[in-house]
Write an enzyme that holds these catalytic residues in place. Structure first.
Site, short mmCIF file in Angstrom:
data_model
loop_
_atom_site.label_atom_id
_atom_site.label_comp_id
_atom_site.label_asym_id
_atom_site.label_seq_id
_atom_site.Cartn_x
_atom_site.Cartn_y
_atom_site.Cartn_z
N LYS A 6 -2.84 15.89 -9.32
CA LYS A 6 -2.17 15.62 -10.59
C LYS A 6 -1.26 17.50 -10.60
O LYS A 6 -0.09 16.81 -11.13
CB LYS A 6 -3.19 14.81 -11.91
CG LYS A 6 -3.77 13.90 -11.64
CD LYS A 6 -2.52 12.54 -11.39
CE LYS A 6 -3.66 11.22 -11.01
NZ LYS A 6 -2.66 10.57 -10.71
N TYR A 12 -8.90 15.59 -7.35
CA TYR A 12 -7.47 14.69 -8.15
C TYR A 12 -7.01 16.03 -9.02
O TYR A 12 -5.62 15.45 -8.48
CB TYR A 12 -8.67 13.65 -8.90
CG TYR A 12 -8.21 13.51 -10.33
CD1 TYR A 12 -7.12 12.14 -10.24
CD2 TYR A 12 -7.79 12.97 -10.96
CE1 TYR A 12 -6.57 10.81 -10.60
CE2 TYR A 12 -7.79 12.43 -12.08
CZ TYR A 12 -7.26 10.96 -12.17
OH TYR A 12 -6.27 10.58 -12.71
N ASP A 57 0.71 -1.21 0.34
CA ASP A 57 0.17 -0.48 0.66
C ASP A 57 0.55 1.67 -0.28
O ASP A 57 2.20 1.13 1.10
CB ASP A 57 -0.33 0.51 0.97
CG ASP A 57 -2.16 0.99 1.38
OD1 ASP A 57 -1.61 2.19 0.32
OD2 ASP A 57 -3.05 0.92 2.37
N SER A 85 -1.35 13.12 -15.30
CA SER A 85 -3.20 13.19 -15.94
C SER A 85 -3.36 14.73 -16.46
O SER A 85 -2.67 15.11 -16.76
CB SER A 85 -4.16 12.88 -14.86
OG SER A 85 -5.42 13.22 -15.34
#
Ligand code: NAD
Length: 263
Positions: A159, A155, A63, A142
């Site tokens: 990124k 998110y 993890d 991304s």
């Protein structure tokens, strides 16, 4: 320069989040180019052995939010191979929520997975790479790292920060000949993230159409981007062919981040 077919011969690589999607495709691509690959993922899929086994790709439970596990993944690969050349910080999760719905736990989960793990993975890789006179790190950013988006602020922040981290660490570690780059994919099919997003849509076909329509080249080809197309770019970035490439954010998004597409 080594032959293109086995350009990573003798190199030791770690790919996080390599059980499925882009990470899985990357592990396979790097191994086919000759690298000895260790995949770390918190979900190990025994079915991967069919493809991973013949290429001697090793799977380990890791993890990436647990820094002790992340360090052990990287140190273990370096100890087994006697060196470390390549780290792909790929593990990531999406977070589609308006700011008003985001909890502290949501923020921590997303930032810890997408950003903190890449920073600390890099920290743990640097001493091994220094010891062999250089190395290459690729961060999985991304499209969301290049353009602000309204639907997934956490998110996008993770990124965008990853793109910044890539540039900063590329500068810091150029004297060590450690290159740090990132790739910025647009919508990629056959990934867990995309499957989960599509499963939430009332009309899956219309949602796929919308993803394709948002990216000029995806629209021209009438398909989404494939994980192998991201893996190929990563294989280039970690190879000697890219030895003067560092700090770059390679958009593999069919032109989605360029601006407003033709109607
Ligand atoms: P995926 O869900 O198929 O793969 C993500 C992998 O990361 C999974 O195997 C998952 O188990 C693993 N993972 C998640 N959290 C982890 C953790 N804490 N520790 C260890 N492993 C963990 O999705 P994917 O699209 O292949 O995602 C890979 C990367 O690509 C992500 O960083 C994602 O943000 C990025 N990305 C994806 C797309 C897309 O359209 N699919 C677009 C741009 C960027």
């Amino acid at each position: 320069m080594t032959d293109r077919a086995n350009r990573l011969q003798g190199q030791i690589a770690v790919v996080t989040g390599g059980s499925r999607g882009i990470g899985r495709a990357t592990a396979l691509r790097l191994a086919r180019a000759g690298a000895q690959v260790t995949v770390g993922d918190y979900r190990i899929d025994p079915a991967n052995e069919a493809d991973f086994g013949p290429l001697q790709i090793r799977q380990e439970v890791c993890d990436v939010r647990d820094l002790a596990q992340l360090r052990s993944l990287i140190d273990g690969a370096a100890a087994r191979g006697g060196r470390l050349d390549i780290l792909v910080n790929n593990a990531g999760i999406v977070m589609v929520k308006p700011v008003t719905d985001v909890s502290e736990d949501d923020w921590d989960r997303c930032l810890d997975t997408n950003l903190k793990a890449a920073f600390f993975g890099t920290k743990y890789a640097i001493p091994h790479m220094r010891a062999v006179g250089g190395g290459s790190i690729v961060n999985m950013a991304s499209n969301a790292g290049l353009l602000p988006r309204s639907h997934d602020p956490v998110y996008s922040i993770s990124k965008m920060a990853l793109v910044g981290l890539t540039k900063g660490l590329a500068l810091s570690h150029s004297p060590d000949r450690i290159r740090v780059n990132c790739v910025c994919p647009g919508p990629v099919e056959a990934t867990g993230i995309m499957d989960e997003e599509l499963a939430l849509q009332p009309d899956r076909e219309a949602a796929v159409h919308n993803y394709i329509a948002a990216s000029p080249l995806a629209r021209a080809w009438d398909r989404m981007i494939h994980p192998d197309e991201i893996a190929e770019a990563i294989c280039y970035l970690v190879s000697d062919a890219a030895r003067m490439v560092t700090g770059t954010s390679l958009a593999i998004d069919g032109g989605k981040s360029l601006g407003v597409p033709p109607r």
